[in-house]
Every structure is written in C-alpha cells, then in structure tokens.
Design a protein around this motif. Structure first.
Motif, PDB file in Angstrom:
ATOM      1  N   GLY A 190       0.740  -1.268  -0.106  1.00 44.90           N
ATOM      2  CA  GLY A 190      -0.011  -0.088   0.177  1.00 44.90           C
ATOM      3  C   GLY A 190       1.001   1.295   0.126  1.00 44.90           C
ATOM      4  N   SER A 191       1.878   1.182   0.659  1.00 44.14           N
ATOM      5  CA  SER A 191       2.931   2.230   0.745  1.00 44.14           C
ATOM      6  C   SER A 191       3.579   2.565  -0.633  1.00 44.14           C
ATOM      7  N   ILE A 192       3.877   1.472  -1.215  1.00 39.47           N
ATOM      8  CA  ILE A 192       4.443   1.429  -2.721  1.00 39.47           C
ATOM      9  C   ILE A 192       3.244   2.075  -3.343  1.00 39.47           C
ATOM     10  N   CYS A 193       2.144   1.703  -3.452  1.00 40.50           N
ATOM     11  CA  CYS A 193       1.247   2.322  -4.269  1.00 40.50           C
ATOM     12  C   CYS A 193       1.178   3.821  -4.167  1.00 40.50           C
ATOM     13  N   ARG A 194       1.117   4.400  -2.830  1.00 40.36           N
ATOM     14  CA  ARG A 194       1.017   5.801  -2.563  1.00 40.36           C
ATOM     15  C   ARG A 194       2.264   6.292  -2.988  1.00 40.36           C
ATOM     16  N   SER A 195       3.440   5.867  -2.760  1.00 32.45           N
ATOM     17  CA  SER A 195       4.885   6.619  -3.473  1.00 32.45           C
ATOM     18  C   SER A 195       4.698   6.725  -4.911  1.00 32.45           C
ATOM     19  N   LEU A 196       4.365   5.611  -5.411  1.00 32.20           N
ATOM     20  CA  LEU A 196       4.289   5.708  -7.056  1.00 32.20           C
ATOM     21  C   LEU A 196       3.387   6.774  -7.652  1.00 32.20           C
ATOM     22  N   VAL A 197       2.236   6.914  -7.165  1.00 33.71           N
ATOM     23  CA  VAL A 197       1.251   7.876  -7.420  1.00 33.71           C
ATOM     24  C   VAL A 197       1.778   9.409  -7.090  1.00 33.71           C
ATOM     25  N   SER A 198       1.735   9.464  -5.725  1.00 35.04           N
ATOM     26  CA  SER A 198       2.017  10.777  -5.363  1.00 35.04           C
ATOM     27  C   SER A 198       3.897  11.202  -5.376  1.00 35.04           C
ATOM     28  N   GLU A 199       4.628  10.532  -4.849  1.00 39.27           N
ATOM     29  CA  GLU A 199       5.856  11.000  -4.847  1.00 39.27           C
ATOM     30  C   GLU A 199       6.439  11.031  -6.248  1.00 39.27           C
ATOM     31  N   ASP A 200       6.537   9.836  -6.756  1.00 39.89           N
ATOM     32  CA  ASP A 200       7.311   9.693  -8.168  1.00 39.89           C
ATOM     33  C   ASP A 200       6.494  10.594  -9.332  1.00 39.89           C
ATOM     34  N   GLY A 201       5.127  10.353  -9.434  1.00 42.74           N
ATOM     35  CA  GLY A 201       4.197  10.866 -10.290  1.00 42.74           C
ATOM     36  C   GLY A 201       4.445  12.280 -10.297  1.00 42.74           C
ATOM     37  N   ASP A 202       4.222  12.764  -8.978  1.00 41.43           N
ATOM     38  CA  ASP A 202       4.315  14.350  -8.821  1.00 41.43           C
ATOM     39  C   ASP A 202       5.703  14.893  -9.142  1.00 41.43           C
ATOM     40  N   ARG A 203       6.626  14.202  -9.140  1.00 41.03           N
ATOM     41  CA  ARG A 203       7.920  14.644  -9.386  1.00 41.03           C
ATOM     42  C   ARG A 203       8.043  14.642 -10.720  1.00 41.03           C
ATOM     43  N   VAL A 204       7.562  13.803 -11.558  1.00 39.97           N
ATOM     44  CA  VAL A 204       7.679  13.932 -13.024  1.00 39.97           C
ATOM     45  C   VAL A 204       6.604  15.173 -13.342  1.00 39.97           C
ATOM     46  N   ARG A 205       5.643  15.270 -12.956  1.00 39.17           N
ATOM     47  CA  ARG A 205       4.826  16.366 -13.349  1.00 39.17           C
ATOM     48  C   ARG A 205       5.280  17.758 -13.046  1.00 39.17           C
TER      49      ARG A 205
END
Length: 394
Positions: A98-113
C-alpha cells in the motif's frame, strides 16, 4: 572545408543529412516527444500502482479469511505460531505494498509532473516555447544556406541542359559527316550549331563551378551556426535523460523490497540497467543518428550523362504510379476526422489497428468509456485504437 566535402559523394536530390534544409525537424520534434514520454512514464507507473494496491487488498482479504480458521485449528505451540506467522507477514506486506502504491502515485508521479511544468512552457497557440526557439534558430541558420543550394541547383540544371544540347549537336554533326544526302551548306550550319552549343556548355560549366565554390566557402559558417543551435537542444535533452534516470532510480527504490534471491536477481538486473544509463552515450548516439555526426553528402560537381536522364525519368514514372496506387486505396467515403499517430502501436486483437508514429488515418467514431476510438486506415482496414495515441490533423 573542401577536404571535408570531398570525403563524401554528394547527392542533394536525395540527401537526408542533418545539414540539408528542413532535416532538423526530427531534433525539434524531440521536445514534444520528451513531454509525451513523461506522460507515458506517469501513466505506466500509475498502472503499476493499481497492481500494488490490488495485491495489498488481496493479501488482507486472504488474511481475514484464514486467520480465524487457523486460530481455531487443533494445532498448537510452535507449529501453530509458524502457521500464524504467515498471516503476520502478509499483513506487513499489505502495508508495504500500500505504501508502494502511494509512493508511485504521489511522490514519483508528482516529481515527473513538476519537472514537466518547469521544463516545458506552452505557447498561446500550441506547442512549447523551447521547441519553437530551437526551430527558429535552425531556420535562421538555414535560410541563407537554402538560398545558396537553390541557386546551386539552378546552375547545375542549366549546365546539364547545355551539356545535353551539346551532346545532341555532336551526334547530329557526326551523322552528317560523310553523308552524301546532307549538303555542304547544311553540314556547315550543323557544325556552327555544335560549336555554339559547346561554347554555351562551357559558359554554364563556369557558372556552375562558381556557384559551387561559393556554397563550399559558406559551409563552415553555416555548420558553426547550426551546431550552436544543435548543442542548445542537446543540453536540454541531457537534462531530460538525467532527470528520468533519477526518477527511475526512485521508482526502483520503492519497488525493490524483497530479499528473495531469485527476485533480488531480477531487481539487481533492473538496477544495473538503470545505472547503465549514460547521458554522454545517449547524446552521442543521437548526434550520430540525427545530428552533426550523420553521414553527409555534400554538394559536388556532377557531370551530365544520357543514363542519368533515363534513370531520372524512370524514377519519376515510378513515383507517379505509387501516388496513383495510394489514392485508390482510400476507399472509405463516410464522415470522419483525420488523425496522426503520436506513437507506434501494434494491435493485440484482430479488431485493433496497427500503425507507426506519424502515420495518418481517419477516425470514424469518437472515444468510448474505455478510451478507445474506431478508425480506418488508408488501405481500408477498420478497427479500434487507443485514443491517446493520436492527435487531430489540423
């Protein structure tokens, strides 16, 4: 500079070199491709985040189903505790995924955006300011060069035309010599015509050589201006490569959570592949494929020959035939919108289309709830395709 020109065999009619007019467009397009690639990276790992969330939910459901049954089982002691330990581990894995899911969406996705917003600035009437600036720089550098090439082509054509007339006059003169049916006066006129054609051919040759010398003399300046603009685009591409490398490393750090030797080997291989990303190697490859490092056919003097004319005529006939065949393939006459593919797509089902980036075809039905459109290709194939893989052709 003349030594560089002599190293290659020129053919300005078919040259696809970076230096020829308009061939810098693939480098300019790289900015738009970079932006769309970031969107694909985000979408790709959002899908992976869904898998991680579903896996966490399935682990929790499995634990909820079996823990009460195991707790009430006839087993006891260490054997019972060992069986119960599977559920404790599953609960921890559920939390972790569940933590991996949140990291991929918020942390990694937001970094690219965030990086997209900082690196790409949209213009009011479409496109990006960065790609527009680079394209304008290339256009300014190529404007005088294109004029000189046009003048060179005109001089070359005039010389070849004069050479053709001289060749024909020589053949008439040779045919008239010794022919009793041709009068002396007629032979004299034919000879004078051949001499006139020879003088005209020499005149056109001198003009052609002069224009070619001017083009060769201007080439170093042109190359310097083009390389200056190209290096600017390379610097921006280097930033993209470096950023995506760090983004991939961040995603990898979130996914690599196991100590199992077989799975660890997979992640080690992935890590090695990411660590093998090299800005310099990528930039060098692009330079050799689409930049100054490409094989270049510089303009040189080209003699006219009868075989050259016959070959040119044959190619023109083939081109006309190909165009005629292409027109007859467009059999669809219903309503639709013309679209252009942004990426390659290979249909996974029999009712899906396959196409290459840049290919144009007709959209005949709008996007459905699953994100699919229906289209028809130039060869008459009707099928489905992902809506976000194309753009409307203005």
């Amino acid at each position: 500079m003349s030594a560089q020109i002599n190293e290659v065999t020129p053919n300005t009619a078919t040259d696809e070199s970076f230096w020829m007019p308009g061939n810098y467009q693939v480098t300019v397009k790289r900015f738009d491709d970079a932006y769309h690639t970031c969107n694909e990276v985000i979408a790709c790992f959002q899908d992976r985040a869904k898998i991680e969330r579903q896996y966490a939910q399935q682990l929790s459901e499995w634990t909820s189903k079996w823990r009460p049954l195991v707790d009430s089982s006839p087993l006891y002691g260490s054997l019972l505790r060992a069986w119960q330990c599977f559920f404790t581990a599953a609960d921890k894995l559920a939390v972790l995924h569940g933590s991996i899911c949140r990291s991929l969406v918020s942390e990694d996705g937001d970094r690219v955006r965030t990086w997209q917003r900082e690196m790409f600035h949209r213009k009011l009437f479409g496109g990006f300011r960065e790609s527009h600036d680079v394209e304008a720089g290339f256009a300014r550098a190529q404007k005088p060069w294109a004029k000189k090439l046009k003048k060179l082509e005109k001089a070359r054509s005039a010389f070849h035309k004069a050479s053709r007339r001289e060749h024909q006059a020589s053949m008439r003169e040779n045919h008239a010599k010794g022919n009793p049916d041709v009068s002396i006066e007629k032979q004299k006129k034919i000879q004078e015509e051949r001499e006139h054609c020879s003088q005209e051919s020499l005149k056109m040759r001198a003009r052609y050589e002069k224009v070619l010398e001017d083009v060769s003399r201007y080439a170093p300046r042109y190359m310097e201006e083009m390389e200056t603009v190209f290096e600017k685009s390379q610097e921006m591409e280097q930033k993209r490569i470096s950023f995506l490398k760090q983004a991939f490393l961040s995603i990898h750090s979130h996914l690599d959570v196991t100590t199992n030797e077989s799975v660890q080997a997979v992640y080690n291989e992935l890590h090695q592949t990411i660590m093998a990303i090299s800005e310099q190697d990528d930039l060098r490859w692009w330079k050799n494929k689409n930049g100054p490092g490409m094989t270049t056919h510089w303009p040189q003097f080209e003699e006219w020959t009868p075989e050259r004319d016959r070959l040119k005529k044959s190619k023109e006939q083939d081109k006309v035939k190909l165009q005629a065949d292409t027109v007859t393939e467009k059999s669809y006459s219903g309503p639709g919108v013309r679209v252009r593919a942004l990426y390659d797509y290979s249909g996974q089902e029999v009712d899906e289309l396959s196409f290459k980036a840049g290919e144009e075809f007709l959209k005949v039905e709008d996007e459905d709830e699953q994100g699919w459109c229906k289209g028809i290709t130039n060869c008459g194939q009707l099928g489905l395709y992902p809506a976000n893989y194309v753009e409307i052709v203005n």
